[in-house]
Design a protein around this motif. Structure first.
Motif, PDB file in Angstrom:
ATOM      1  N   ASP A 132       0.817  -1.216   0.000  1.00 54.22           N
ATOM      2  CA  ASP A 132       0.000   0.000   0.000  1.00 54.22           C
ATOM      3  C   ASP A 132       0.853   1.270   0.000  1.00 54.22           C
ATOM      4  O   ASP A 132       0.704   2.136  -0.877  1.00 54.22           O
ATOM      5  CB  ASP A 132      -0.919  -0.009   1.224  1.00 54.22           C
ATOM      6  N   GLY A 133       1.748   1.393   0.991  1.00 56.13           N
ATOM      7  CA  GLY A 133       2.539   2.608   1.102  1.00 56.13           C
ATOM      8  C   GLY A 133       3.465   2.826  -0.079  1.00 56.13           C
ATOM      9  O   GLY A 133       3.737   3.972  -0.473  1.00 56.13           O
ATOM     10  N   TYR A 134       3.956   1.728  -0.667  1.00 56.42           N
ATOM     11  CA  TYR A 134       4.856   1.838  -1.815  1.00 56.42           C
ATOM     12  C   TYR A 134       4.142   2.492  -2.993  1.00 56.42           C
ATOM     13  O   TYR A 134       4.680   3.388  -3.655  1.00 56.42           O
ATOM     14  CB  TYR A 134       5.358   0.453  -2.193  1.00 56.42           C
ATOM     15  N   VAL A 135       2.916   2.050  -3.254  1.00 60.26           N
ATOM     16  CA  VAL A 135       2.163   2.580  -4.398  1.00 60.26           C
ATOM     17  C   VAL A 135       1.568   3.944  -4.087  1.00 60.26           C
ATOM     18  O   VAL A 135       1.616   4.859  -4.912  1.00 60.26           O
ATOM     19  CB  VAL A 135       1.054   1.586  -4.807  1.00 60.26           C
ATOM     20  N   ALA A 136       1.019   4.089  -2.869  1.00 59.19           N
ATOM     21  CA  ALA A 136       0.294   5.318  -2.543  1.00 59.19           C
ATOM     22  C   ALA A 136       1.218   6.480  -2.224  1.00 59.19           C
ATOM     23  O   ALA A 136       0.894   7.641  -2.543  1.00 59.19           O
ATOM     24  CB  ALA A 136      -0.640   5.064  -1.354  1.00 59.19           C
ATOM     25  N   ARG A 137       2.379   6.204  -1.602  1.00 58.91           N
ATOM     26  CA  ARG A 137       3.221   7.306  -1.129  1.00 58.91           C
ATOM     27  C   ARG A 137       4.623   7.303  -1.723  1.00 58.91           C
ATOM     28  O   ARG A 137       5.101   8.341  -2.193  1.00 58.91           O
ATOM     29  CB  ARG A 137       3.319   7.243   0.406  1.00 58.91           C
ATOM     30  N   PHE A 138       5.303   6.147  -1.693  1.00 54.49           N
ATOM     31  CA  PHE A 138       6.714   6.157  -2.080  1.00 54.49           C
ATOM     32  C   PHE A 138       6.908   6.451  -3.567  1.00 54.49           C
ATOM     33  O   PHE A 138       7.724   7.315  -3.943  1.00 54.49           O
ATOM     34  CB  PHE A 138       7.383   4.832  -1.723  1.00 54.49           C
ATOM     35  N   LEU A 139       6.204   5.728  -4.434  1.00 59.68           N
ATOM     36  CA  LEU A 139       6.400   5.948  -5.870  1.00 59.68           C
ATOM     37  C   LEU A 139       6.095   7.387  -6.287  1.00 59.68           C
ATOM     38  O   LEU A 139       6.907   8.016  -6.978  1.00 59.68           O
ATOM     39  CB  LEU A 139       5.549   4.953  -6.670  1.00 59.68           C
ATOM     40  N   PRO A 140       4.938   7.961  -5.898  1.00 57.70           N
ATOM     41  CA  PRO A 140       4.714   9.371  -6.254  1.00 57.70           C
ATOM     42  C   PRO A 140       5.775  10.294  -5.661  1.00 57.70           C
ATOM     43  O   PRO A 140       6.211  11.245  -6.331  1.00 57.70           O
ATOM     44  CB  PRO A 140       3.327   9.659  -5.661  1.00 57.70           C
ATOM     45  N   ALA A 141       6.201  10.035  -4.411  1.00 60.38           N
ATOM     46  CA  ALA A 141       7.216  10.897  -3.787  1.00 60.38           C
ATOM     47  C   ALA A 141       8.546  10.781  -4.516  1.00 60.38           C
ATOM     48  O   ALA A 141       9.247  11.795  -4.704  1.00 60.38           O
ATOM     49  CB  ALA A 141       7.384  10.516  -2.317  1.00 60.38           C
ATOM     50  N   ARG A 142       8.912   9.579  -4.945  1.00 54.85           N
ATOM     51  CA  ARG A 142      10.185   9.411  -5.650  1.00 54.85           C
ATOM     52  C   ARG A 142      10.151  10.095  -7.014  1.00 54.85           C
ATOM     53  O   ARG A 142      11.113  10.777  -7.408  1.00 54.85           O
ATOM     54  CB  ARG A 142      10.505   7.928  -5.818  1.00 54.85           C
ATOM     55  N   GLN A 143       9.064   9.907  -7.731  1.00 54.74           N
ATOM     56  CA  GLN A 143       8.971  10.522  -9.055  1.00 54.74           C
ATOM     57  C   GLN A 143       8.899  12.046  -8.960  1.00 54.74           C
ATOM     58  O   GLN A 143       9.544  12.756  -9.735  1.00 54.74           O
ATOM     59  CB  GLN A 143       7.741   9.964  -9.779  1.00 54.74           C
ATOM     60  N   ALA A 144       8.143  12.549  -7.972  1.00 55.58           N
ATOM     61  CA  ALA A 144       8.076  14.002  -7.791  1.00 55.58           C
ATOM     62  C   ALA A 144       9.407  14.543  -7.276  1.00 55.58           C
ATOM     63  O   ALA A 144       9.831  15.649  -7.646  1.00 55.58           O
ATOM     64  CB  ALA A 144       6.957  14.354  -6.815  1.00 55.58           C
ATOM     65  N   GLY A 145      10.096  13.759  -6.432  1.00 61.52           N
ATOM     66  CA  GLY A 145      11.376  14.191  -5.884  1.00 61.52           C
ATOM     67  C   GLY A 145      12.463  14.318  -6.928  1.00 61.52           C
ATOM     68  O   GLY A 145      13.469  15.008  -6.696  1.00 61.52           O
ATOM     69  N   ALA A 146      12.287  13.663  -8.065  1.00 64.93           N
ATOM     70  CA  ALA A 146      13.290  13.772  -9.128  1.00 64.93           C
ATOM     71  C   ALA A 146      13.113  15.039  -9.967  1.00 64.93           C
ATOM     72  O   ALA A 146      14.019  15.409 -10.722  1.00 64.93           O
ATOM     73  CB  ALA A 146      13.209  12.537 -10.031  1.00 64.93           C
ATOM     74  N   VAL A 147      11.958  15.700  -9.850  1.00 64.63           N
ATOM     75  CA  VAL A 147      11.666  16.869 -10.694  1.00 64.63           C
ATOM     76  C   VAL A 147      11.429  18.123  -9.870  1.00 64.63           C
ATOM     77  O   VAL A 147      11.965  19.208 -10.176  1.00 64.63           O
ATOM     78  CB  VAL A 147      10.432  16.584 -11.580  1.00 64.63           C
ATOM     79  N   ALA A 148      10.644  18.009  -8.795  1.00 61.67           N
ATOM     80  CA  ALA A 148      10.204  19.193  -8.052  1.00 61.67           C
ATOM     81  C   ALA A 148      11.352  20.045  -7.522  1.00 61.67           C
ATOM     82  O   ALA A 148      11.290  21.280  -7.631  1.00 61.67           O
ATOM     83  CB  ALA A 148       9.283  18.753  -6.904  1.00 61.67           C
ATOM     84  N   PRO A 149      12.428  19.477  -6.939  1.00 61.65           N
ATOM     85  CA  PRO A 149      13.511  20.352  -6.434  1.00 61.65           C
ATOM     86  C   PRO A 149      14.131  21.223  -7.528  1.00 61.65           C
ATOM     87  O   PRO A 149      14.525  22.370  -7.259  1.00 61.65           O
ATOM     88  CB  PRO A 149      14.529  19.355  -5.862  1.00 61.65           C
TER      89      PRO A 149
END
Length: 554
Positions: A132-149
């Motif tokens: 659950d946490g991998y799909v709901a939180r980690f994957l979006p956070a990792r993908q956003a973390g590669a662009v947002a900063p």
């Protein structure tokens, strides 16, 4: 169940497996897009704040900036909420798809699998939930973390290239701390998850075996063993929390230090007190803009760090779930079996279970004519049940060949579609007697039920119960005698109207009178069927057309 090791190749395979599971959810990209929009709204908020402060002397000039700030703040809350909801919905969909796969795998495991009921239950419930946490939180956070900063960095560079350089320079130690924290957490997290899985599986197995535990007075011993396992899990959980607190503290320190450096630079630049020359002179608006954006530079990475434990749990679960899926039998193109009573040929059959040195059955040959009744008579361990299980694809065919109705067993996928099965321990589900009978044919008519009740000799038992067929029974068959449970199983088998009847010790543990009544019932039920009976009973074997005696070992 063998876990995937942590070698680089298998780690990549595990990551691909997890990505495939996440793709089933199909919404990680949507959540990532919303997180990026949140970053864009943060830039808008910083712009509105800087503009509003600069326009303070004029209320009219300040209002548009204040409106931008309010709109951006509202948008941030909306995007954050939607990102959470979309991620949760994607995770729920991915878990549902994965749980269906795991349940299907549990029902179609290769013969000889050592996974227990508790292990399979834990895999289908707790270990799937770990995704659950991998799909709901980690994957979006990792993908956003590669662009947002870098979006924040670009916006900062427009106002102050030097401040952007400070942020970029502090990014390296921040990433190093994240990597070290992740490595430290990986092992303790994996050990904690494995301990939780073992405890859950053991608890489920002991609940299932509770009558045996109580019968042997072992409840205190088992409770103590579960208590020790729970204490061990608690200690491992505390280790995970300690590592998480230390790593979070280190990450927060570097993030705060980086923001402080930007704040000091902006303050000294505004006051013209910098001890070294810089190619820019900030005004109040640009300084506020940079200060407001500095925390946002690290926000995506802090979000990623907070979700890192979800990644560790998911990877550990993936090791076990992928290994379980590897036990599933490969689907084969099946040839439909005829609905008439089939002939069965065992040709030099050997059955050897995985991990066993000796074969359960060796070089067994038998030709059963259509409609014939054959009894397999022999002591325990002689291979009687294994031969019946082989027909149902519950035992492995190591050597030789089996043909059913002239078709190779490997081409049929088993005889379950044309067979009625009565096992040594009849399956009873919690519910009514009617529900237990209808397992074989949910759409059976009242006339069909009456027919099989009469054929199986269930009439007297039902007459003693006020609710008859609707009498409730629990999952252990409480209130039913051994003969009654077997009659229910036999009636259920007859309701299927199958041309092949497989009976595994149907009269075991019955007294002489109950055995005689059940034998008479079986004698009537076998009419028009090819019947194969595994039994210790000479009286039951006597109704067969042929008796095949198996030795001490097969």
């Amino acid at each position: 169940m063998n876990a995937i090791t942590s070698s680089p190749a298998l780690a990549r395979a595990r990551t691909r497996w997890l990505k495939g599971v996440a793709a089933d959810g199909g919404r990680a990209r949507g959540s990532t897009s919303l997180l990026l929009l949140d970053t864009g709204a943060a830039i808008g908020f910083a712009t509105g704040l800087a503009g509003a402060v600069e326009a303070v002397p004029s209320i009219g000039a300040m209002l548009p900036w204040a409106a931008l700030m309010a709109l951006s703040g509202g948008a941030r809350g909306t995007f954050a909420m939607l990102a959470t909801r979309v991620g949760a919905a994607g995770a729920e969909h991915a878990k549902l798809r994965l749980r269906r796969r795991i349940v299907a795998t549990s029902l179609h495991r290769a013969p000889g699998s050592t996974a227990t009921t508790g292990t399979l239950m834990n895999a289908a419930v707790d270990e799937v939930d770990a995704i659950d946490g991998y799909v709901a939180r980690f994957l979006p956070a990792r993908q956003a973390g590669a662009v947002a900063p870098f979006l924040v960095l670009a916006a900062t560079a427009l106002a102050s290239p030097v401040a952007a350089g400070i942020l970029f320079a502090t990014l390296v130690p921040f990433i190093l701390v994240m990597a070290l924290a992740g490595g430290a957490a990986a092992d303790v997290s994996r050990q904690q998850f494995l301990a939780l899985s073992r405890l859950s599986g053991r608890f489920a197995d002991r609940i299932r075996a509770l009558p045996v535990v109580l019968a042997f007075g072992a409840e205190d011993r088992e409770a103590a063993a579960l208590g020790r396992a729970a204490d061990d899990l608690a200690r491992r959980t505390m280790r995970v929390l300690r590592v998480a607190f230390v790593s979070s503290g280190a990450l927060e320190f570097f993030a705060a230090l980086s923001v402080a450096l930007v704040a000091v630079y902006c303050g000294f630049n505004l006051l013209h007190l910098l001890p070294f020359p810089v190619p820019e002179q900030l005004d109040l608006g640009r300084a506020l803009f940079v200060l407001a954006l500095a925390p946002e530079f690290y926000a995506p990475m802090r979000r990623l760090a907070a979700a890192y434990h979800d990644k560790q749990s998911a990877e550990t679960a993936a090791e076990r779930l992928a290994a379980l899926e590897g036990e599933r039998q490969s689907p084969v193109a099946t040839v439909p079996l005829p609905r008439a009573a089939p002939g069965i040929v065992f040709d030099a059959v050997t059955i050897r279970y995985p991990g066993e040195d000796t074969a359960a059955v060796s070089h067994f040959s038998l030709d059963i004519a259509p409609g014939e009744t054959v009894a397999l008579l022999g002591p325990s361990g002689s291979g009687k049940s294994s031969l019946l299980h082989l027909l149902l694809r519950l035992a492995p065919l190591s050597e030789g060949a089996v043909r059913v109705g002239g078709i190779a067993l490997a081409e049929t996928g088993g005889v379950a579609t044309i067979a009625a099965w009565v096992g040594q321990s009849p399956l009873i589900i919690a519910g009514s007697i009617r529900e237990n009978l209808l397992l074989a044919c949910p759409k059976a008519s009242p006339q069909d039920l009456t027919r099989v009740i009469h054929a199986a000799g269930l009439g007297p038992m039902l007459a003693r119960r006020p609710l008859g067929l609707d009498s409730p029974i629990d999952a252990r068959g409480g209130g039913l005698s051994g003969g009654e449970r077997r009659r229910i199983a036999l009636a259920r088998a007859l309701l299927k109207s199958a041309p092949l009847l497989l009976l595994d010790e149907p009269t075991a543990h019955l007294d002489a009178q109950a055995e005689a009544r059940l034998i008479a019932t079986i004698c009537r039920a076998r009419a028009g069927c090819t019947t194969l009976i595994a039994t210790h009973s000479e009286r039951l074997a006597a109704i067969a057309n042929r008796v095949i005696r198996l030795g001490e070992t097969a």
